[in-house]
Design a protein around this motif. Structure first.
Motif, mmCIF file in Angstrom:
data_model
loop_
_atom_site.group_PDB
_atom_site.id
_atom_site.type_symbol
_atom_site.label_atom_id
_atom_site.label_comp_id
_atom_site.label_asym_id
_atom_site.label_seq_id
_atom_site.Cartn_x
_atom_site.Cartn_y
_atom_site.Cartn_z
ATOM 1 N N TYR A 72 0.879 -1.410 0.113
ATOM 2 C CA TYR A 72 -0.083 0.052 0.029
ATOM 3 C C TYR A 72 0.762 1.273 0.080
ATOM 4 C CZ TYR A 72 0.698 0.422 5.149
ATOM 5 O OH TYR A 72 1.180 0.431 6.294
ATOM 6 N N PHE A 73 2.223 1.155 0.273
ATOM 7 C CA PHE A 73 3.020 2.345 0.445
ATOM 8 C C PHE A 73 2.986 3.025 -1.109
ATOM 9 C CE2 PHE A 73 5.673 -0.859 -1.050
ATOM 10 C CZ PHE A 73 6.747 -0.337 -1.961
ATOM 11 N N LYS A 74 2.898 2.135 -2.155
ATOM 12 C CA LYS A 74 3.231 2.714 -3.547
ATOM 13 C C LYS A 74 2.188 3.563 -3.608
ATOM 14 C CE LYS A 74 4.933 -1.756 -5.219
ATOM 15 N NZ LYS A 74 4.568 -2.979 -5.956
ATOM 16 N N ASN A 75 0.773 3.460 -3.255
ATOM 17 C CA ASN A 75 -0.122 4.673 -3.440
ATOM 18 C C ASN A 75 0.097 5.783 -2.470
ATOM 19 O OD1 ASN A 75 -1.440 3.258 -5.490
ATOM 20 N ND2 ASN A 75 -2.743 2.237 -4.097
ATOM 21 N N SER A 151 -7.816 16.209 4.209
ATOM 22 C CA SER A 151 -7.070 16.338 2.876
ATOM 23 C C SER A 151 -7.788 15.491 1.866
ATOM 24 C CB SER A 151 -5.788 16.046 3.028
ATOM 25 O OG SER A 151 -5.681 14.714 3.575
ATOM 26 N N GLU A 152 -7.898 14.356 2.104
ATOM 27 C CA GLU A 152 -8.470 13.385 1.072
ATOM 28 C C GLU A 152 -9.883 13.998 0.370
ATOM 29 O OE1 GLU A 152 -9.499 8.846 0.228
ATOM 30 O OE2 GLU A 152 -8.782 9.182 2.021
ATOM 31 N N ALA A 153 -10.675 14.482 1.250
ATOM 32 C CA ALA A 153 -12.165 15.029 1.003
ATOM 33 C C ALA A 153 -11.855 16.193 -0.058
ATOM 34 C CB ALA A 153 -13.092 15.460 1.958
ATOM 35 N N LYS A 165 -13.795 12.820 -16.144
ATOM 36 C CA LYS A 165 -14.321 11.789 -15.202
ATOM 37 C C LYS A 165 -13.705 10.225 -15.133
ATOM 38 C CE LYS A 165 -18.870 9.331 -14.476
ATOM 39 N NZ LYS A 165 -20.070 8.957 -14.912
ATOM 40 N N ASP A 166 -12.875 10.016 -16.184
ATOM 41 C CA ASP A 166 -12.190 8.845 -16.212
ATOM 42 C C ASP A 166 -11.155 8.923 -15.138
ATOM 43 O OD1 ASP A 166 -13.859 7.414 -17.604
ATOM 44 O OD2 ASP A 166 -12.638 7.460 -19.604
ATOM 45 N N VAL A 167 -10.328 10.290 -15.309
ATOM 46 C CA VAL A 167 -8.990 10.437 -14.454
ATOM 47 C C VAL A 167 -9.724 10.470 -13.066
ATOM 48 C CG1 VAL A 167 -7.359 12.186 -13.949
ATOM 49 C CG2 VAL A 167 -7.718 11.276 -16.262
ATOM 50 N N PHE A 171 -8.226 8.453 -9.846
ATOM 51 C CA PHE A 171 -7.869 9.131 -8.664
ATOM 52 C C PHE A 171 -8.622 8.825 -7.268
ATOM 53 C CE2 PHE A 171 -7.601 13.065 -5.963
ATOM 54 C CZ PHE A 171 -6.280 13.031 -5.840
ATOM 55 N N LYS A 172 -9.848 8.990 -7.366
ATOM 56 C CA LYS A 172 -10.797 8.428 -6.389
ATOM 57 C C LYS A 172 -10.552 7.222 -5.829
ATOM 58 C CE LYS A 172 -15.510 8.594 -4.788
ATOM 59 N NZ LYS A 172 -17.097 8.616 -5.507
ATOM 60 N N GLU A 173 -9.962 6.297 -6.391
ATOM 61 C CA GLU A 173 -9.840 4.866 -5.868
ATOM 62 C C GLU A 173 -8.139 4.783 -5.457
ATOM 63 O OE1 GLU A 173 -12.516 2.892 -5.213
ATOM 64 O OE2 GLU A 173 -13.701 4.505 -5.895
ATOM 65 N N ARG A 174 -7.792 5.848 -5.376
ATOM 66 C CA ARG A 174 -6.189 5.585 -5.181
ATOM 67 C C ARG A 174 -5.885 4.993 -4.044
ATOM 68 N NH1 ARG A 174 -8.094 10.528 -3.984
ATOM 69 N NH2 ARG A 174 -7.538 11.583 -2.268
ATOM 70 N N TYR A 175 -6.511 4.812 -2.907
ATOM 71 C CA TYR A 175 -5.986 4.114 -1.794
ATOM 72 C C TYR A 175 -7.034 3.209 -1.485
ATOM 73 C CZ TYR A 175 -3.781 8.690 -0.825
ATOM 74 O OH TYR A 175 -2.818 9.624 -1.019
ATOM 75 N N SER A 176 -8.131 2.565 -2.397
ATOM 76 C CA SER A 176 -8.888 1.412 -2.161
ATOM 77 C C SER A 176 -8.169 0.144 -1.866
ATOM 78 C CB SER A 176 -9.750 1.507 -3.311
ATOM 79 O OG SER A 176 -9.247 0.834 -4.459
ATOM 80 N N ASP A 177 -7.087 0.015 -2.165
ATOM 81 C CA ASP A 177 -6.205 -1.472 -2.115
ATOM 82 C C ASP A 177 -5.543 -1.345 -0.559
ATOM 83 O OD1 ASP A 177 -4.250 0.227 -2.998
ATOM 84 O OD2 ASP A 177 -3.604 -1.307 -4.286
ATOM 85 N N GLN A 178 -5.695 -0.281 0.103
ATOM 86 C CA GLN A 178 -4.897 -0.247 1.215
ATOM 87 C C GLN A 178 -5.755 -1.005 2.382
ATOM 88 O OE1 GLN A 178 -4.584 4.273 1.970
ATOM 89 N NE2 GLN A 178 -2.519 3.707 2.397
#
Length: 180
Positions: A72-75, A151-153, A165-167, A171-178
């Motif tokens: 998860y550090f990668k994100n 910050s995230e909000a 919208k695609d970008v 981006f919105k899912e950037r931490y979803s695999d943490q």
């Protein structure tokens, strides 16, 4: 919008454009993101950008030095502007530093002030994006707040306004695999 904010936005647009162009002048790397970053009270400001190449080096260094058990550090490295390789702090004649010094002199840190400040940052980035200053492919633009629960909000809100919208959805899912 008050005259104060109009002047601020004009100064900020010029400062971001000039500092960005100075940073990328001799940069032969692929930029994937640019962010304007402030603090919890909107009293400082810096421009940060990162490239795919510098991200790869940061990941290698992290793996070599920290030896993490999780990925998860990668994100975190990818999406935390304070971890990025390039910014206006690298410039000896940064115009954004001058704006940051002026912000520090303002006594107001009310919610209304901060809302107008964030609106101004987003508006300036949008204007610069429309002018063609930033890369168009595989690129994310946002604003951020350091060391703040909001910050995230704030990042998500700004990214939704500033990107396709695609970008934004990526981006919105950037931490979803943490891990939780």
């Amino acid at each position: 919008m008050s005259k104060l904010w109009e002047v601020f936005e004009e100064d900020l647009e010029r400062a971001v454009r000039n500092d960005y162009l100075k940073i990328v002048k001799n940069l032969n790397e692929n930029i994937y993101s640019v962010a304007l970053v402030t603090d919890s009270f909107a009293k400082s400001l810096f421009l940060a950008l990162n490239t795919h190449e510098s991200l790869a080096k940061a990941k290698e260094k992290y793996i070599r030095e920290i030896k993490p058990k999780e990925d998860y550090f990668k994100n975190v490295l990818k999406w935390t502007p304070s971890e990025w390789a390039y910014g206006n702090d690298d410039l000896t004649d940064s115009e954004i530093k001058n704006i940051s010094h002026k912000l520090a002199q303002i006594d107001d840190s009310s919610d209304e002030f901060q809302a107008e400040f964030y609106e101004s940052l987003t508006g300036v980035l949008n204007t610069l994006k429309k002018s063609g200053l930033f890369p168009e492919n595989d690129f994310t633009l946002f604003i951020s707040i350091t060391d703040d629960d909001r910050s995230e909000a704030v990042e998500n809100y700004a990214a939704q306004l500033l990107n396709s919208k695609d970008v934004f959805m990526k981006f919105k899912e950037r931490y979803s695999d943490q891990p939780a």
